[in-house]
Design an enzyme around this catalytic site. Structure first.
Site, PDB file in Angstrom:
ATOM      1  N   GLY B  51      89.920  79.038  54.554  1.00  0.00           N
ATOM      2  CA  GLY B  51      90.734  79.034  55.681  1.00  0.00           C
ATOM      3  C   GLY B  51      91.507  80.251  56.067  1.00  0.00           C
ATOM      4  O   GLY B  51      91.870  80.862  55.245  1.00  0.00           O
ATOM      5  N   ALA B  55      98.180  79.693  56.822  1.00  0.00           N
ATOM      6  CA  ALA B  55      98.535  79.394  55.384  1.00  0.00           C
ATOM      7  C   ALA B  55      97.171  80.237  54.677  1.00  0.00           C
ATOM      8  O   ALA B  55      97.684  81.226  53.807  1.00  0.00           O
ATOM      9  CB  ALA B  55      98.250  77.880  55.044  1.00  0.00           C
ATOM     10  N   GLY B  56      95.902  80.023  54.921  1.00  0.00           N
ATOM     11  CA  GLY B  56      95.043  80.748  54.361  1.00  0.00           C
ATOM     12  C   GLY B  56      95.046  82.288  54.625  1.00  0.00           C
ATOM     13  O   GLY B  56      94.719  83.126  53.575  1.00  0.00           O
ATOM     14  N   HIS B 277     102.205  63.681  69.239  1.00  0.00           N
ATOM     15  CA  HIS B 277     102.978  64.539  70.032  1.00  0.00           C
ATOM     16  C   HIS B 277     103.358  63.928  71.164  1.00  0.00           C
ATOM     17  O   HIS B 277     102.349  63.692  72.060  1.00  0.00           O
ATOM     18  CB  HIS B 277     102.293  65.815  70.145  1.00  0.00           C
ATOM     19  CG  HIS B 277     103.427  67.049  70.367  1.00  0.00           C
ATOM     20  ND1 HIS B 277     103.791  66.990  71.914  1.00  0.00           N
ATOM     21  CD2 HIS B 277     103.804  67.957  70.040  1.00  0.00           C
ATOM     22  CE1 HIS B 277     104.585  68.017  72.031  1.00  0.00           C
ATOM     23  NE2 HIS B 277     104.661  68.701  70.562  1.00  0.00           N
ATOM     24  N   ARG B 341     109.773  63.482  67.550  1.00  0.00           N
ATOM     25  CA  ARG B 341     108.425  63.422  68.294  1.00  0.00           C
ATOM     26  C   ARG B 341     108.028  61.626  68.245  1.00  0.00           C
ATOM     27  O   ARG B 341     107.512  61.383  69.026  1.00  0.00           O
ATOM     28  CB  ARG B 341     107.478  64.182  67.519  1.00  0.00           C
ATOM     29  CG  ARG B 341     107.723  65.691  67.960  1.00  0.00           C
ATOM     30  CD  ARG B 341     106.679  66.389  67.341  1.00  0.00           C
ATOM     31  NE  ARG B 341     106.887  67.812  68.025  1.00  0.00           N
ATOM     32  CZ  ARG B 341     106.344  68.687  67.476  1.00  0.00           C
ATOM     33  NH1 ARG B 341     105.563  68.874  66.340  1.00  0.00           N
ATOM     34  NH2 ARG B 341     106.541  69.971  67.757  1.00  0.00           N
ATOM     35  N   HIS B 412      98.400  64.867  66.874  1.00  0.00           N
ATOM     36  CA  HIS B 412      98.654  66.321  67.033  1.00  0.00           C
ATOM     37  C   HIS B 412      98.766  66.968  65.490  1.00  0.00           C
ATOM     38  O   HIS B 412      98.347  68.171  65.362  1.00  0.00           O
ATOM     39  CB  HIS B 412     100.182  66.304  67.470  1.00  0.00           C
ATOM     40  CG  HIS B 412     100.694  67.875  67.328  1.00  0.00           C
ATOM     41  ND1 HIS B 412     100.267  68.846  67.959  1.00  0.00           N
ATOM     42  CD2 HIS B 412     101.726  68.307  67.152  1.00  0.00           C
ATOM     43  CE1 HIS B 412     100.779  70.038  67.964  1.00  0.00           C
ATOM     44  NE2 HIS B 412     101.973  69.451  67.348  1.00  0.00           N
ATOM     45  N   LEU B 452     104.389  75.632  61.184  1.00  0.00           N
ATOM     46  CA  LEU B 452     104.176  77.111  60.948  1.00  0.00           C
ATOM     47  C   LEU B 452     104.891  77.728  59.859  1.00  0.00           C
ATOM     48  O   LEU B 452     104.466  78.369  59.099  1.00  0.00           O
ATOM     49  CB  LEU B 452     104.710  77.969  62.274  1.00  0.00           C
ATOM     50  CG  LEU B 452     103.824  77.254  63.583  1.00  0.00           C
ATOM     51  CD1 LEU B 452     104.400  78.006  64.721  1.00  0.00           C
ATOM     52  CD2 LEU B 452     102.510  77.606  63.501  1.00  0.00           C
TER      53      LEU B 452
HETATM   54  C1  FAD Z   1      98.383  72.527  69.854  1.00  0.00           C
HETATM   55  C2  FAD Z   1      99.282  72.621  68.668  1.00  0.00           C
HETATM   56  C3  FAD Z   1     100.620  73.021  68.798  1.00  0.00           C
HETATM   57  C4  FAD Z   1     101.359  73.316  67.574  1.00  0.00           C
HETATM   58  N1  FAD Z   1     102.763  73.920  67.840  1.00  0.00           N
HETATM   59  C5  FAD Z   1     103.199  73.998  66.668  1.00  0.00           C
HETATM   60  C6  FAD Z   1     104.535  74.572  66.682  1.00  0.00           C
HETATM   61  O1  FAD Z   1     105.066  75.006  67.861  1.00  0.00           O
HETATM   62  N2  FAD Z   1     105.420  74.749  65.533  1.00  0.00           N
HETATM   63  C7  FAD Z   1     104.844  74.474  64.405  1.00  0.00           C
HETATM   64  O2  FAD Z   1     105.557  74.814  63.489  1.00  0.00           O
HETATM   65  N3  FAD Z   1     103.640  74.080  64.397  1.00  0.00           N
HETATM   66  C8  FAD Z   1     102.866  73.550  65.312  1.00  0.00           C
HETATM   67  N4  FAD Z   1     101.544  72.994  65.059  1.00  0.00           N
HETATM   68  C9  FAD Z   1     101.043  72.652  63.891  1.00  0.00           C
HETATM   69  C10 FAD Z   1     100.646  73.819  62.925  1.00  0.00           C
HETATM   70  O3  FAD Z   1     100.142  75.066  64.106  1.00  0.00           O
HETATM   71  C11 FAD Z   1      99.777  73.653  62.234  1.00  0.00           C
HETATM   72  O4  FAD Z   1      99.723  72.706  61.693  1.00  0.00           O
HETATM   73  C12 FAD Z   1      99.276  74.801  61.588  1.00  0.00           C
HETATM   74  O5  FAD Z   1      98.850  76.023  62.120  1.00  0.00           O
HETATM   75  C13 FAD Z   1      98.157  74.730  60.378  1.00  0.00           C
HETATM   76  O6  FAD Z   1      98.010  75.935  59.835  1.00  0.00           O
HETATM   77  P1  FAD Z   1      96.680  75.950  58.593  1.00  0.00           P
HETATM   78  O7  FAD Z   1      96.703  77.407  57.993  1.00  0.00           O
HETATM   79  O8  FAD Z   1      97.059  74.837  57.610  1.00  0.00           O
HETATM   80  O9  FAD Z   1      95.305  75.747  59.276  1.00  0.00           O
HETATM   81  P2  FAD Z   1      94.547  76.177  60.382  1.00  0.00           P
HETATM   82  O10 FAD Z   1      95.182  77.003  61.210  1.00  0.00           O
HETATM   83  O11 FAD Z   1      93.967  75.002  61.293  1.00  0.00           O
HETATM   84  O12 FAD Z   1      93.362  76.826  59.798  1.00  0.00           O
HETATM   85  C14 FAD Z   1      92.395  76.225  59.174  1.00  0.00           C
HETATM   86  C15 FAD Z   1      91.302  77.125  58.445  1.00  0.00           C
HETATM   87  O13 FAD Z   1      90.399  76.637  57.637  1.00  0.00           O
HETATM   88  C16 FAD Z   1      89.125  76.986  58.261  1.00  0.00           C
HETATM   89  N5  FAD Z   1      88.413  75.866  57.835  1.00  0.00           N
HETATM   90  C17 FAD Z   1      88.564  74.545  58.266  1.00  0.00           C
HETATM   91  N6  FAD Z   1      87.591  73.892  57.524  1.00  0.00           N
HETATM   92  C18 FAD Z   1      86.700  74.805  56.968  1.00  0.00           C
HETATM   93  C19 FAD Z   1      85.489  74.434  55.915  1.00  0.00           C
HETATM   94  N7  FAD Z   1      85.005  73.485  55.860  1.00  0.00           N
HETATM   95  N8  FAD Z   1      85.051  75.623  55.508  1.00  0.00           N
HETATM   96  C20 FAD Z   1      85.508  76.726  55.955  1.00  0.00           C
HETATM   97  N9  FAD Z   1      86.645  76.949  56.451  1.00  0.00           N
HETATM   98  C21 FAD Z   1      87.180  75.872  57.258  1.00  0.00           C
HETATM   99  C22 FAD Z   1      89.172  77.586  59.630  1.00  0.00           C
HETATM  100  O14 FAD Z   1      88.135  78.345  59.835  1.00  0.00           O
HETATM  101  C23 FAD Z   1      90.435  77.803  59.594  1.00  0.00           C
HETATM  102  O15 FAD Z   1      90.606  79.457  59.453  1.00  0.00           O
HETATM  103  C24 FAD Z   1     100.858  73.022  66.259  1.00  0.00           C
HETATM  104  C25 FAD Z   1      99.630  72.418  66.299  1.00  0.00           C
HETATM  105  C26 FAD Z   1      98.645  72.326  67.275  1.00  0.00           C
HETATM  106  C27 FAD Z   1      97.439  71.643  67.130  1.00  0.00           C
END
Ligand code: FAD
Ligand code: HEM
Ligand code: HEM
Ligand code: SF4
Ligand code: F3S
Ligand code: FES
Lengths: 234, 648, 267
Positions: B51, B55-56, B277, B341, B412, B452
């Site tokens: 990922g 985070a990743g 949401h 929310r 959401h 975030l």
């Molecule tokens: C529309 C929307 C608006 C939001 N607005 C806000 C906000 O204003 N403020 C806030 O704090 N949060 C917000 N959130 C929540 C927040 O954006 C997410 O919870 C957060 O960004 C998740 O980050 P992450 O790094 O965990 O995962 P992600 O950003 O989802 O990244 C997942 C990664 O894993 C990889 N991946 C997934 N499955 C696999 C697999 N099987 N094999 C290999 N790679 C894989 C993908 O390629 C990607 O790189 C929002 C979410 C959404 C959907």
């Protein structure tokens, strides 16, 4: 781990000098040289309205600038060399960017629409080629007299009359000059952009200036041949 | 309680947080007590990071910088496309730049309370502490946060809080923060510390001698299935809202990485906690593939209302002021349109259930900017929300400056995820889970602007510190693809892939996905009941059977095959859906985003049952045919006292 | 930005458009491709363009045919993953992403040509999906600020004039979709590169690496086989995020300045 980014330690690889932007800069600077020449050339041409003597004098003067400090036509040759270098550089850059673009998209679109592209910008390349052909003809015609009925030995003014009394030649000149105008309409704006001198604030000004210079040059160049054709000058 | 649905196992507890010091010192203490890996040895250690979201991406970049060998995986073409890119509203940090009484403690307090007392105090406190460093880091990377005329950073307030602590970059905060992390990651790729595996999907986890040592992954372009090994595996694969088919998540968002790790022994915590949401664009038709969020920040200036009379179908602008019900302002005078929310969503559902919803099918409420436009002027509203208004216009074909927007809740965010301890390590040694993929610091509800924060806290600051304690024992014995564990995992993936392709039934993966999603939304969505959940579980089992006997996947697996990708993800969603329903069924209380109709106050607010349910439900996978095992982690509140949330 | 604000909002679901699609089908990067004609029926004007392709694909799968491969992910105009050339225009007739293009931009009976981004730097993976990693490599060449985690000073230590921050933001909104390359008659990635150079170049944090950044990024885009920019302006007109031509001027300015100051690309 920190990536070291210290520009002084690196040598200059050959590629560095020939990035696409560098080529564009060469094109812009050579283009500007050519524009400056054209402005002077146009003013010179307008001397035709002052009569044959004045015009021939002017031609003569061109060949004797700086005499006797400089021998013979040194100054003219200097100008010619600068022009030649500019043309060669301009064409080198144009051709190599053209080739780069062709390689960058080997498979064409089946359907492609131009959205923002002006006619002027679209005709830069083929337009340039036609301009080049024109310049060659033009030099053979008026400078060397090789293709001129007045021949090599005629007075410049007579050669000019000979050419432009022929409607076909005049039309060819006119088309070419209009092409040059279009080339410059886009070219002047483009050069400003290439040299990093345009921005949102200046955009309007630059566009006006480009249109103005291109229009003045086009009209200025067209005045002489048409005046001759229609007998205003003889 | 239905014994056949699950059994209860031993309780589970986090043993990593140093409980002998006060909460404000635990994180420094943990770092101090943890072991370090000296820089020369880091080069000998390899870490897989699945990922590249906030985070990743931030974790891979930071570990690369620190000198580890990192192997990074993602399913899109570029790391910059991870779904974090879509986050709009903002990110919280306890900077107190507004001098409005904010502090680490208040952010901690708000977040624990916002999570409805189902989050771990230690984790949340650490999150609040680290939040300030995130902003510094992002600004130094060139993240163009909104600024004021004095050149300093601007803040806004967000749902569920009374201070202005949210940093934002117009409506594209997630995008800008992600690009910061992405650029840091690309810098490491260029420096050779991070190996990139684009368009590569993790399909299984490889465990050797009880430690997570690698993954099986499929190259989505060539179809090649291969093994990758490391000394530790970090999963940052994001959330699983797509179990509902329609959600605000990206189409490719999946549960596959964490679900397959779960099947290898990682406990799955609180799967039923999903965040709905309140401000999304309502569904248009049955072809709809995706829901779009309108940033919550809109609730700062937009007023939510429905007609007072049911069935009032006059155009919004023809309904006089006196016949409008600004129900959030009416019910929650203190917070008004800025209630959390879960509350805003449920109230929207309530008014629609009463028949007062607006738009097609009566599934929508108005979000009205008329008053804001009058008060601030259109240019000011445009400057603040222009891109959101454009997006709304683009999708709906309506002009939100002229008529109120119509919004409806949508799934959401998933607060549930793999169980991790204070070090972010799962129940499988050597497998760490960060970001939305873990059960996180969000409890039963997530306040806006906190995901975030969590993703970046985990990736930049927490994981890189805690993982060294584990890696200090490495490097571990070399493993390669001839190891029996690798062979077995590889074969499993190949068999499943082959199976999917060979069924050749009569329904597409998308049709199963849609049916599952509708079921989950109806019975495991905004309101859950004992009866509905049981029905859902039965039906999911049928869907699963039908899927494995009637799915149709075209093409082969030795090439780019998007139908095959989708089929694999749907298979996992079906299994996860069942566990979510079991979790929702067993939690006979309402808390945060989990609303059990049987557990509400006389006014219809969520009623928690701290007596019986103040725990994290961590589920253990059991082989086919046996019910999952529930392990409870008790939650104790030392610093924020348990209280019913009230936003009145 | 062009946007389509019509009056198609409320009311029951509308369907009923019948369309002829001519879609580029190509099995792999080295295989020859061709346009293939399909019909789709009963398309709703409220569908997004990708939802219309979903309908086509469901149809193809059920017929046992190979569905059309196309890239997409967020479907809300921000990830930059989707992108096809529609009737000769990158992302189609609206200045937006393909996923945000809605079928109300078309009429019943229309014939629609759908092609992939075409550039040798973007090899075709299959059908409409292309490999855009070249853009990442341009970023790798210098599209970042070197700031290891944990070394950052207090965020308020360096105020940034609002105007600069806003302009930097405008440039930073580039989603890396590659429409600029697709639209440019030279297949140049100049607008993409210029957006990043502008974003980082406008901020005080971006100054120390400013010269090296521009020199290396430009060298990399040439190395990737993109065309050179000749200021045609199709890119900016196609850019879903409205990145302006001014960024290109700024890049040129920075590059010439950097070369003059002696900055040279890493080889
Ligand atoms: C529309 C929307 C608006 C939001 N607005 C806000 C906000 O204003 N403020 C806030 O704090 N949060 C917000 N959130 C929540 C927040 O954006 C997410 O919870 C957060 O960004 C998740 O980050 P992450 O790094 O965990 O995962 P992600 O950003 O989802 O990244 C997942 C990664 O894993 C990889 N991946 C997934 N499955 C696999 C697999 N099987 N094999 C290999 N790679 C894989 C993908 O390629 C990607 O790189 C929002 C979410 C959404 C959907
Ligand atoms: C000899 C034949 C010529 C050829 C083949 C030629 C070709 C070209 C081409 C291909 C371009 C780039 C087009 C673009 O930016 O899209 C160009 C630009 C330009 N040309 Fe010419 N040209 C010729 C003559 C001239 C002349 C005679 C002048 C001036 C008097 C001129 C002035 C310019 C200028 C100012 C530019 C803009 C440079 C830039 O974009 O930075 N050119 N030319
Ligand atoms: C239609 C209007 C034009 C007229 C009447 C005209 C006239 C002339 C004349 C009379 C000469 C010969 C001067 C001499 O030998 O003393 C000349 C030379 C020349 N002209 Fe023009 N010209 C025109 C347009 C142009 C244009 C449009 C270009 C370029 C694009 C051009 C480029 C040149 C060049 C390069 C020379 C040769 C200069 C030298 O080396 O002596 N002319 N022109
Ligand atoms: S500059 Fe515009 S068109 Fe080009 S990649 Fe960025 S967003 Fe896409
Ligand atoms: S269209 Fe191409 S030529 Fe330059 S201005 Fe845009 S990159
Ligand atoms: S699918 Fe993300 S921009 Fe279109």
């Amino acid at each position: 781990m920190v990536t070291v980014t210290d520009s002084t330690q690196r040598r200059t690889p050959k590629a560095a000098k020939t990035t696409s932007v560098f080529k564009k800069a060469v094109m812009a600077i050579s283009g500007i040289v050519l524009v400056l020449y054209l402005i002077a050339h146009m003013i010179g041409n307008l001397k035709a309205f002052a009569g044959a003597d004045e015009f021939n004098h002017y031609s003569e003067w061109l060949r004797t600038i700086g005499n006797p400090a400089l021998p013979g036509a040194t100054a003219l040759w200097l100008i010619r060399i600068v022009l030649l270098v500019a043309v060669v550089a301009h064409i080198w850059a144009a051709v190599s960017l053209w080739r780069q673009a062709r390689n960058a998209r080997p498979e064409r679109y089946v359907t492609k629409k131009a959205v923002a592209q002006s006619y002027a910008s679209r005709t830069m390349r083929w337009g340039g080629v036609i301009i080049l052909a024109f310049v060659i003809f033009h030099i053979l015609d008026l400078t060397l007299g090789a293709v001129n009925s007045e021949g090599r030995d005629g007075e410049p003014f007579d050669r000019m009359l000979a050419s432009f009394q022929n409607p076909v030649v005049t039309i060819f000149y006119a088309i070419s000059v209009i092409l040059v105008g279009m080339h410059l309409r886009h070219g002047i704006w483009s050069a400003t952009q290439t040299l990093g001198q345009s921005n949102r604030r200046r955009e309007v000004t630059v566009n006006y200036a480009a249109t103005a210079i291109a229009t003045v040059l086009t009209i200025g160049f067209l005045l002489t041949p048409f005046s001759i054709l229609f007998g205003l000058i003889d | 309680m239905a014994l056949e649905l699950f059994t209860e196992g031993d309780p589970i507890a986090d043993t990593k947080a140093p409980m002998d010091v006060p909460i404000g010192e635990r994180w420094s203490e943990r770092k101090f007590r943890g072991r370090l890996v000296n820089p020369a040895n880091r080069r000998k250690l390899t870490v897989i990071v699945v990922g590249t979201g906030l985070a990743g991406g931030s974790a891979a970049a930071t570990l690369g910088e620190a000198g580890y060998n990192v192997k990074s995986f993602w399913y899109q073409d570029s790391p910059r496309r991870a779904h974090s890119v879509a986050a709009q509203g903002g990110i919280n940090a306890a900077k107190n730049y507004r001098n409005d009484g904010d502090s680490v403690h208040r952010l901690f307090y708000d977040t624990v309370k916002g999570g409805d007392f189902r989050a771990r105090e230690n984790n949340v406190h650490r999150l609040a502490e680290v939040s300030v460093n995130i902003i510094d880091q992002a600004v130094a990377q060139g993240v163009p946060f909104a600024r004021e005329y004095g050149g300093l950073l601007d803040n806004r307030s967000f749902g569920g809080t009374q201070v202005s602590r949210t940093f934002y970059a117009r409506g594209q905060t997630g995008q800008q923060l992600l690009y910061g992390a992405y650029q840091a990651l690309e810098r490491q790729i260029a420096a050779g510390t991070v190996e990139q595996n684009a368009r590569t999907e993790m399909l299984d986890l490889i465990i050797v001698d009880g430690r997570a040592r690698g993954i099986v992954a499929r190259d989505l372009v060539t179809g090649e299935i291969s093994t990758h090994f490391a000394d530790a595996v970090v999963i940052a694969s994001g959330g699983y809202s797509n179990v509902f088919y329609l959600s605000t998540n990206a189409k490719g968002s999946n549960t596959t990485a964490i679900w397959r790790a779960h099947k290898r022994g990682a406990y799955f915590a609180n799967p039923c906690y999903t965040q709905i949401h309140p401000t999304c664009i309502p569904v248009k038709g049955d072809y709809q593939s995706k829901l779009t969020l309108m940033s919550e920040s809109l609730r700062n200036d937009g007023r939510v209302w429905v007609p007072k009379e049911r069935g009032d179908d006059r155009p919004a602008n023809d309904i006089p002021e006196a016949e409008r019900d600004y129900y959030l302002e009416r019910l929650y005078p203190a917070f008004g349109n800025l209630v959390p929310r879960d509350i805003a969503s449920r109230q929207a559902k309530n008014v629609c259930d009463e028949g007062r919803g607006v738009g097609p099918g009566g599934l929508g409420v108005y979000l009205d900017f008329a008053e804001a436009i009058q008060r601030l002027g259109r240019p000011a509203v445009e400057a603040k929300y222009g891109n959101l208004f454009d997006m709304y216009a683009q999708i709906t074909g309506e002009d939100p400056y002229a008529t109120p927007m119509r919004i409806f809740p949508a799934v959401h965010y998933t607060m549930g995820g793999l169980w991790v301890d204070y070090d972010l390590q799962s129940t499988i040694p050597g497998m760490f889970v960060i970001g939305e993929a873990n059960f996180s610091d969000q409890g039963a509800n997530r306040l806006g602007a906190s995901a975030l924060m969590q993703g970046l806290a985990d990736g930049y600051f927490v994981l890189p510190s805690t993982i060294s304690s584990y890696l200090a024992d490495g490097p571990f014995d070399k493993v390669d693809d001839s190891h029996p564990a690798a062979v077995e995992a590889m074969r499993g993936v190949q068999e499943q892939t082959q199976k999917l392709l060979s069924i050749n039934g009569t329904r597409t993966p998308a049709s199963f996905h849609r049916e599952l999603g509708q079921l989950m939304w109806d019975f495991c969505g905004m309101e859950r009941t004992d009866e509905g959940l049981r029905k859902a579980i039965d039906r999911i089992r049928e869907i699963r059977q039908e899927f494995w006997s009637n799915v149709k996947v075209s093409g082969d697996w030795h090439s780019f095959n998007q139908t095959l990708e989708h089929a694999g993800r749907v298979a996992d969603f079906i299994e996860l859906g069942e566990l979510m329903c079991v979790d929702a069924l067993h939690r006979r209380e309402s808390c945060g985003g989990h609303f059990r109709a049987e557990s509400q106050t006389p006014e219809g607010e969520a009623l928690r049952d701290d007596e019986n349910f103040a725990y994290v439900a961590a589920w253990e996978w059991t082989p086919e045919g046996q019910p999952p095992v529930l392990h409870k982690e008790d939650l104790n509140y030392e610093y924020v006292h348990l209280a019913q949330r009230s936003y009145k | 930005m062009r946007s389509s604000v019509g009056d198609t909002g409320t009311g029951p679901e509308k369907r009923g458009m019948n369309l002829t699609l001519r879609v580029w089908r190509q099995q792999g990067p080295t295989v020859k491709g061709k346009m293939v004609t399909y019909k789709v029926t009963d398309i709703s004007p409220d569908m997004s363009f990708l939802e219309m392709l979903d309908v086509l694909n469901e149809q193809l799968i059920m017929q046992g045919d190979d569905p059309v491969a196309f890239d997409h992910d967020c479907r809300e105009g921000i990830c930059g993953m989707c992108g096809v050339v529609i009737n000769g225009e990158a992302h189609g007739p609206q200045q937006t992403t393909t996923c945000q293009l809605h079928m109300r931009s078309f009429k019943d009976g229309d014939s629609i040509d759908i092609e992939p981004w075409r550039a040798s730097a973007f090899p075709i993976i299959k059908d409409l999906a292309v490999d855009r990693r070249a853009l990442d490599r341009i970023i790798q060449a210098g599209g970042y600020i070197s700031v290891p985690t944990g070394t950052a000073p207090e965020a308020h230590a360096t105020p940034v004039p609002k105007k600069d921050a806003d302009n930097a933001f405008d440039a930073a909104t580039c989603i890396g979709c590659g429409a600029c390359v697709a639209a440019c008659p030279n297949a140049s990635s100049m607008l993409f590169t210029a957006a990043k150079v502008t974003h980082l170049g406008l901020l005080p944090q971006g100054q120390p690496e400013r010269n090296d950044r521009v020199v290396n990024m430009v060298a990399q885009q040439d190395r990737e086989g993109f065309g050179g920019c000749t200021n045609i302006g199709e890119c900016s007109a196609a850019c879903p995020k409205g990145i302006s031509m001014e960024t290109i001027s700024r890049l040129n300015h920075d590059l010439l300045g950097a070369l003059r100051a002696g900055a040279r690309p890493k080889s």
